[in-house]
Design a protein around this motif. Structure first.
Motif, PDB file in Angstrom:
ATOM      1  N   SER A 105       0.854  -1.192   0.000  1.00 23.17           N
ATOM      2  CA  SER A 105       0.000   0.000   0.000  1.00 23.17           C
ATOM      3  C   SER A 105       0.884   1.235   0.000  1.00 23.17           C
ATOM      4  CB  SER A 105      -0.921   0.011   1.222  1.00 23.17           C
ATOM      5  OG  SER A 105      -0.170  -0.048   2.429  1.00 23.17           O
ATOM      6  N   CYS A 106       0.401   2.295  -0.653  1.00 22.39           N
ATOM      7  CA  CYS A 106       1.105   3.584  -0.616  1.00 22.39           C
ATOM      8  C   CYS A 106       0.154   4.641  -0.106  1.00 22.39           C
ATOM      9  CB  CYS A 106       1.662   3.958  -1.991  1.00 22.39           C
ATOM     10  SG  CYS A 106       0.434   4.468  -3.217  1.00 22.39           S
ATOM     11  N   SER A 107       0.744   5.704   0.460  1.00 22.83           N
ATOM     12  CA  SER A 107      -0.091   6.652   1.183  1.00 22.83           C
ATOM     13  C   SER A 107       0.454   8.069   1.093  1.00 22.83           C
ATOM     14  CB  SER A 107      -0.170   6.217   2.659  1.00 22.83           C
ATOM     15  OG  SER A 107      -0.719   7.223   3.482  1.00 22.83           O
ATOM     16  N   SER A 108      -0.407   9.012   1.401  1.00 26.54           N
ATOM     17  CA  SER A 108      -0.001  10.409   1.514  1.00 26.54           C
ATOM     18  C   SER A 108       0.868  10.660   2.735  1.00 26.54           C
ATOM     19  CB  SER A 108      -1.247  11.312   1.562  1.00 26.54           C
ATOM     20  OG  SER A 108      -1.921  11.301   0.326  1.00 26.54           O
ATOM     21  N   ASP A 109       1.050   9.634   3.586  1.00 28.58           N
ATOM     22  CA  ASP A 109       1.983   9.787   4.703  1.00 28.58           C
ATOM     23  C   ASP A 109       3.429   9.593   4.260  1.00 28.58           C
ATOM     24  OD1 ASP A 109       2.334   7.034   4.441  1.00 28.58           O
ATOM     25  OD2 ASP A 109       1.279   6.520   6.293  1.00 28.58           O
ATOM     26  N   SER A 124       7.378  -4.561   6.183  1.00 23.85           N
ATOM     27  CA  SER A 124       8.396  -3.730   5.556  1.00 23.85           C
ATOM     28  C   SER A 124       7.811  -2.356   5.276  1.00 23.85           C
ATOM     29  CB  SER A 124       8.886  -4.361   4.251  1.00 23.85           C
ATOM     30  OG  SER A 124       9.957  -3.631   3.701  1.00 23.85           O
ATOM     31  N   CYS A 125       8.692  -1.345   5.225  1.00 28.87           N
ATOM     32  CA  CYS A 125       8.225   0.018   4.977  1.00 28.87           C
ATOM     33  C   CYS A 125       9.334   0.823   4.327  1.00 28.87           C
ATOM     34  CB  CYS A 125       7.789   0.676   6.285  1.00 28.87           C
ATOM     35  SG  CYS A 125       7.159   2.360   6.102  1.00 28.87           S
ATOM     36  N   ILE A 126       8.975   1.546   3.279  1.00 30.71           N
ATOM     37  CA  ILE A 126       9.884   2.485   2.624  1.00 30.71           C
ATOM     38  C   ILE A 126       9.349   3.893   2.845  1.00 30.71           C
ATOM     39  CG2 ILE A 126      10.549   3.390   0.360  1.00 30.71           C
ATOM     40  CD1 ILE A 126      11.027   0.590  -0.581  1.00 30.71           C
ATOM     41  N   HIS A 127      10.239   4.799   3.278  1.00 33.60           N
ATOM     42  CA  HIS A 127       9.866   6.193   3.509  1.00 33.60           C
ATOM     43  C   HIS A 127      10.428   7.050   2.376  1.00 33.60           C
ATOM     44  CE1 HIS A 127       8.373   5.822   7.718  1.00 33.60           C
ATOM     45  NE2 HIS A 127       9.174   4.773   7.711  1.00 33.60           N
ATOM     46  N   ALA A 128       9.564   7.823   1.741  1.00 36.02           N
ATOM     47  CA  ALA A 128      10.023   8.730   0.685  1.00 36.02           C
ATOM     48  C   ALA A 128      10.605  10.015   1.253  1.00 36.02           C
ATOM     49  CB  ALA A 128       8.875   9.065  -0.265  1.00 36.02           C
ATOM     50  N   ASP A 159      15.261  -0.369  -5.173  1.00 34.30           N
ATOM     51  CA  ASP A 159      15.448  -1.812  -5.304  1.00 34.30           C
ATOM     52  C   ASP A 159      14.765  -2.444  -4.099  1.00 34.30           C
ATOM     53  OD1 ASP A 159      16.343  -4.470  -5.184  1.00 34.30           O
ATOM     54  OD2 ASP A 159      18.243  -3.962  -6.162  1.00 34.30           O
ATOM     55  N   TRP A 160      13.662  -3.148  -4.343  1.00 35.16           N
ATOM     56  CA  TRP A 160      12.856  -3.663  -3.236  1.00 35.16           C
ATOM     57  C   TRP A 160      13.626  -4.690  -2.400  1.00 35.16           C
ATOM     58  CZ3 TRP A 160       8.912  -2.168  -0.576  1.00 35.16           C
ATOM     59  CH2 TRP A 160       8.224  -3.068   0.249  1.00 35.16           C
ATOM     60  N   ARG A 161      14.626  -5.330  -2.998  1.00 35.01           N
ATOM     61  CA  ARG A 161      15.363  -6.362  -2.272  1.00 35.01           C
ATOM     62  C   ARG A 161      16.163  -5.778  -1.113  1.00 35.01           C
ATOM     63  NH1 ARG A 161      17.996  -8.625  -7.725  1.00 35.01           N
ATOM     64  NH2 ARG A 161      18.230  -6.350  -7.868  1.00 35.01           N
ATOM     65  N   ASN A 162      16.732  -4.586  -1.298  1.00 30.46           N
ATOM     66  CA  ASN A 162      17.504  -3.982  -0.211  1.00 30.46           C
ATOM     67  C   ASN A 162      16.937  -2.643   0.270  1.00 30.46           C
ATOM     68  OD1 ASN A 162      18.249  -2.127  -2.226  1.00 30.46           O
ATOM     69  ND2 ASN A 162      20.172  -3.198  -2.656  1.00 30.46           N
ATOM     70  N   LYS A 163      15.815  -2.240  -0.335  1.00 30.10           N
ATOM     71  CA  LYS A 163      15.086  -1.024   0.046  1.00 30.10           C
ATOM     72  C   LYS A 163      15.884   0.254  -0.216  1.00 30.10           C
ATOM     73  CE  LYS A 163      11.904  -3.799   1.657  1.00 30.10           C
ATOM     74  NZ  LYS A 163      12.568  -5.089   1.353  1.00 30.10           N
ATOM     75  N   LYS A 164      16.896   0.196  -1.073  1.00 33.88           N
ATOM     76  CA  LYS A 164      17.710   1.371  -1.369  1.00 33.88           C
ATOM     77  C   LYS A 164      17.155   2.124  -2.573  1.00 33.88           C
ATOM     78  CE  LYS A 164      22.099  -0.322   0.497  1.00 33.88           C
ATOM     79  NZ  LYS A 164      23.520  -0.641   0.176  1.00 33.88           N
TER      80      LYS A 164
END
Length: 397
Positions: A105-109, A124-128, A159-164
Motif C-alpha cells: 500500500s502507498c499513502s499520503s503519509d 516492511s516500509c519504505i519512507h520517501a 530496489d525492493w530487495r535492499n530497500k535502497k
C-alpha cells in the motif's frame, strides 16, 4: 461493523451485442442483481479501492479510515485489517505467486508498506521523506524487484530487495504524478501520468535518468486521473482525466486513436437512466482490443459502456447496469466474471463495487448458481446510523 444486506434475483433485460456500439433504441442491457452488501465500518468512512489477490482467494479494500480490510471475494467473509498508515491510502496491490502472502500500500503519509496477509502485520516500509505524498506505485524491471512511485512531481525508484533508492526522475513532470505503471510483458517500460497533463514513457533498463531514459511524451492537455494499459500486445493506453474526458492512445507510436471530450454526454445519451456524472474506471477484454468505460450517477447506479475507438469513435449503450446497491458515488469496481485466475467458486459472481456510502456490494451474473443463505457471512452485523462528509472525488490524494 459489517452489515449484510438484501438478496435480489438477477434480472436479465435482453442481450446486447458484446462488441458493437449501437443506438440505445436498438439495444437493451443486462441488469445484474445485488447478491449481498457489506458495510465496511461504523461512522462515515468509505471505500477507495478494491483489488484482488492473484489467485482470487482474497480481496483488499482500502478505506478513508487509512486502513485496508481483507475479505473473501467468493463469500464476503471478513478476514482482518491492516492498520498503520497515518494519512490517505492512494493505492493497494497484492504481490504475485513469488510472495503469495504480501499486500502493498502507498499513502499520503509518504510511505509504501508491505503487509503479511496472514497476520495483518506490517513487514516492511519504505519512507520517501517528510511531507512527500506517494500517489501511485508499481513493481517491474528485469527482475521484477524495481519499485517505482509517483511522489509529488517526481518519480522515485527503489530496489525492493535492499530497500535502497536507486533513482529519482524530477525533470519529466512539473506537477503531481498520479499514476505509474510498468507495462505487462515489457517490464522495463514505465508509463507515468500527471496533473500536468503529460504521459511519459521511460525505459528503466540500466542507470535511470531523465536525459537518457525518457523515450516519449504524450500531451493529453488536462489533469490526468487514471491510465490503463490494454491490447493484445499491451500497446494501447486509455486515459481518464479529472474533468471526465476519455482518450485512447497507442503508447508505442505516441498516436491518439480516439478522443472523447464529451464522454459523459455520449454515455448519458446511450441509456434512459440518470445523467452519467462521473467515470469510475475502464476495463478491457482479457484477450483482444475490447474496451469499456464504467460510468456512474451520484445516486450510485453504474453502467458498463462499450468504447469504439477504431473506424469512428463512439460510446455505445451499456452492456451491463448495476443498480440498487449504492446510494452515493461509487469509487471502485472489481470485475470477476470471466477474469483469468478465478476459481469455480466465483462462478456467477459478476464482481464487487465500493463507494462513498461505505458499502461493498457483490453482484450476480446471469450464470449464477442457486443462492443459499449460507453464502452470507455470519460475522456481518448491523451498522449504526452515519453521516456523510463529502471529499472531492476528483482529487487524487
Amino acid at each position: 461493523m459489517e452489515e449484510a444486506a438484501m438478496d435480489m434475483d438477477v434480472e436479465v433485460e435482453g442481450h446486447s451485442p458484446s462488441s458493437s456500439c449501437s443506438n440505445p433504441s436498438d439495444s437493451s442491457f443486462r441488469r445484474f442483481g445485488l447478491r449481498n452488501s457489506i458495510q465496511t465500518n461504523f461512522g462515515d468512512d468509505y471505500v477507495f479501492e478494491i483489488t484482488p489477490k492473484f489467485d482470487w482467494s482474497l480481496m483488499g479494500v482500502s478505506l478513508s479510515s487509512n486502513t485496508v480490510k481483507l475479505y473473501s471475494p467468493t463469500t464476503g467473509q471478513y478476514c482482518g485489517e491492516c492498520r498503520g498508515h497515518s494519512d490517505t491510502i492512494n493505492g493497494i496491490s497484492f504481490s504475485g505467486p513469488s510472495s503469495p502472502h504480501v499486500l502493498h500500500s502507498c499513502s499520503s503519509d509518504g510511505t509504501i508498506r508491505a503487509w503479511d496477509t496472514r497476520s495483518f502485520k506490517e513487514v516492511s516500509c519504505i519512507h520517501a521523506g517528510p511531507s512527500r505524498e506517494i500517489f501511485s506505485f508499481s513493481f517491474g524491471g528485469s527482475s521484477d524487484s524495481l519499485l517505482s512511485a509517483g511522489c509529488k512531481s517526481q518519480i522515485l525508484f527503489w530496489d525492493w530487495r535492499n530497500k535502497k533508492q536507486v533513482a529519482c526522475l524530477e525533470d519529466s513532470h512539473v506537477d503531481d504524478v498520479t499514476q505509474v505503471h510498468f507495462v505487462p510483458h515489457h517490464q522495463n517500460k514505465l508509463i507515468s501520468a500527471s496533473v500536468d497533463g503529460l504521459i511519459c514513457i521511460f525505459d528503466t533498463a540500466g542507470d535511470i535518468n531523465d536525459d537518457d531514459h525518457l523515450e516519449s511524451v504524450i500531451n493529453v492537455g488536462t489533469s490526468i486521473g487514471k491510465v490503463g494499459i490494454f491490447g493484445q500486445t499491451f500497446e494501447k493506453l486509455w486515459c481518464l482525466t479529472h474533468i471526465e474526458t476519455l482518450s485512447v492512445w497507442d503508447w508505442k507510436e505516441g498516436t491518439n486513436e480516439a478522443n472523447f471530450e464529451d464522454a459523459r454526454t455520449l454515455a448519458s445519451d446511450s441509456w434512459s437512466l440518470d445523467h452519467v456524472d462521473y467515470f469510475v474506471d475502464c476495463r478491457s477484454a482479457e484477450e483482444g482490443e475490447g474496451l469499456w468505460v464504467i460510468g456512474g450517477t451520484n445516486a450510485g447506479t453504474l453502467g458498463y459502456f462499450p468504447v469504439r475507438y477504431k473506424g469512428g469513435a463512439a460510446i455505445g449503450s451499456p452492456e451491463a447496469v448495476l443498480g440498487g446497491g449504492h446510494s452515493d458515488v461509487v469509487r471502485s469496481v472489481l470485475p470477476m466474471s470471466g477474469m483469468a485466475g478465478t476459481s469455480p467458486k466465483t462462478r456467477g459472481i459478476f464482481g464487487w463495487t465500493g463507494g462513498e456510502d461505505g458499502r461493498l456490494c457483490c453482484w450476480l451474473s446471469d450464470d449464477s448458481p442457486a443462492t443459499s443463505p449460507s453464502w452470507m457471512s455470519s460475522s456481518l452485523v448491523l451498522r449504526s446510523s452515519r453521516s456523510h462528509h463529502k471529499k472531492n472525488r476528483h482529487h487524487p490524494y
